[in-house]
Design a protein around this motif. Structure first.
Motif, mmCIF file in Angstrom:
data_model
loop_
_atom_site.group_PDB
_atom_site.id
_atom_site.type_symbol
_atom_site.label_atom_id
_atom_site.label_comp_id
_atom_site.label_asym_id
_atom_site.label_seq_id
_atom_site.Cartn_x
_atom_site.Cartn_y
_atom_site.Cartn_z
ATOM 1 N N ALA A 71 -1.883 8.053 -5.118
ATOM 2 C CA ALA A 71 -1.571 7.052 -4.093
ATOM 3 C C ALA A 71 -1.461 5.660 -4.718
ATOM 4 C CB ALA A 71 -2.641 7.058 -3.000
ATOM 5 N N GLY A 72 -2.367 5.347 -5.614
ATOM 6 C CA GLY A 72 -2.329 4.044 -6.280
ATOM 7 C C GLY A 72 -1.089 3.867 -7.131
ATOM 8 N N LEU A 73 -0.695 4.925 -7.841
ATOM 9 C CA LEU A 73 0.509 4.839 -8.675
ATOM 10 C C LEU A 73 1.768 4.678 -7.825
ATOM 11 C CD1 LEU A 73 -0.312 7.493 -11.409
ATOM 12 C CD2 LEU A 73 -0.203 5.006 -11.689
ATOM 13 N N ARG A 74 1.815 5.389 -6.702
ATOM 14 C CA ARG A 74 2.965 5.227 -5.797
ATOM 15 C C ARG A 74 3.056 3.783 -5.312
ATOM 16 N NH1 ARG A 74 2.019 10.794 -2.514
ATOM 17 N NH2 ARG A 74 3.286 12.133 -3.850
ATOM 18 N N SER A 75 1.930 3.225 -4.937
ATOM 19 C CA SER A 75 1.910 1.843 -4.461
ATOM 20 C C SER A 75 2.295 0.877 -5.589
ATOM 21 C CB SER A 75 0.513 1.512 -3.927
ATOM 22 O OG SER A 75 0.454 0.187 -3.483
ATOM 23 N N PHE A 76 1.784 1.135 -6.782
ATOM 24 C CA PHE A 76 2.091 0.280 -7.929
ATOM 25 C C PHE A 76 3.594 0.285 -8.213
ATOM 26 C CE2 PHE A 76 2.709 -0.410 -12.478
ATOM 27 C CZ PHE A 76 2.020 -1.589 -12.670
ATOM 28 N N VAL A 77 4.183 1.472 -8.251
ATOM 29 C CA VAL A 77 5.614 1.587 -8.544
ATOM 30 C C VAL A 77 6.449 0.899 -7.467
ATOM 31 C CG1 VAL A 77 7.528 3.228 -8.772
ATOM 32 C CG2 VAL A 77 5.394 3.622 -9.996
ATOM 33 N N SER A 78 6.076 1.067 -6.206
ATOM 34 C CA SER A 78 6.843 0.412 -5.142
ATOM 35 C C SER A 78 6.680 -1.106 -5.204
ATOM 36 C CB SER A 78 6.461 0.952 -3.773
ATOM 37 O OG SER A 78 5.168 0.564 -3.420
ATOM 38 N N SER A 79 5.559 -1.581 -5.730
ATOM 39 C CA SER A 79 5.333 -3.026 -5.848
ATOM 40 C C SER A 79 6.054 -3.642 -7.043
ATOM 41 C CB SER A 79 3.834 -3.314 -5.968
ATOM 42 O OG SER A 79 3.178 -2.919 -4.797
ATOM 43 N N LEU A 80 6.465 -2.819 -7.987
ATOM 44 C CA LEU A 80 7.174 -3.352 -9.157
ATOM 45 C C LEU A 80 8.404 -4.136 -8.758
ATOM 46 C CD1 LEU A 80 7.020 -0.442 -11.767
ATOM 47 C CD2 LEU A 80 5.966 -2.689 -11.960
#
Length: 155
Positions: free
Chosen positions: A140-149
């Motif tokens: 979940a954190g990685l998905r959020s991180f990637v979308s925030s890029l």
């Protein structure tokens, strides 16, 4: 709002950034090992071109250079090397008499698929040692991180 976590402090964000950077280096080492297991000749800069072309079949040399941050002459030399190794090929672009697009050969596509499979298998092996809730939280954190890029400003 009840149940919502407080906003992270600058110190917490810095600590998280350092942990993420360390983790990224570890994952990078896994990726390099996976590439070497597939073919020792498959160095990171060659693999980067293969991945880029594989994800965008038919792109031209200029788009490749722009997308990878290379100069046009360097991208051209890299493609010539990969073409000589029969991993990519240049093909005419439909509807554009002068356009030439880059595509993976069957061998290039197979090599890239093998690399991606080995990389994912190794990372999944590591994640199997994590508690289930931690693995799900990481995802979940990685998905959020990637979308925030896309939203983040360049430094």
């Amino acid at each position: 709002m009840e149940g919502r976590l407080p906003e992270p402090t600058a110190e917490t964000l810095r600590e998280a950034a350092e942990k993420l950077a360390d983790s990224a280096e570890a994952v990078s080492e896994i990726a390099v090992s996976a590439a070497a297991a597939v073919d020792p000749w498959l160095l990171p800069h060659r693999l980067r071109i293969l991945r880029f072309v594989g994800d965008r079949p038919g792109l031209n040399l200029t788009r490749l250079a722009d997308g990878t941050g290379m100069t046009l002459p360097r991208a051209s030399r890299m493609c010539a090397t990969l073409e000589a190794a029969e991993l990519i090929e240049r093909r005419p672009v439909r509807g554009d008499r002068r356009g030439i697009g880059l595509v993976l050969t069957e061998r290039g596509a197979s090599l890239l698929a093998d690399y991606r499979d080995r990389r994912a298998t190794r990372i999944a092996d590591v994640m199997r040692h994590m508690p289930g809730d931690s693995a799900l939280a990481l995802l979940a954190g990685l998905r959020s991180f990637v979308s925030s890029l896309a939203d983040a400003e360049d430094p």
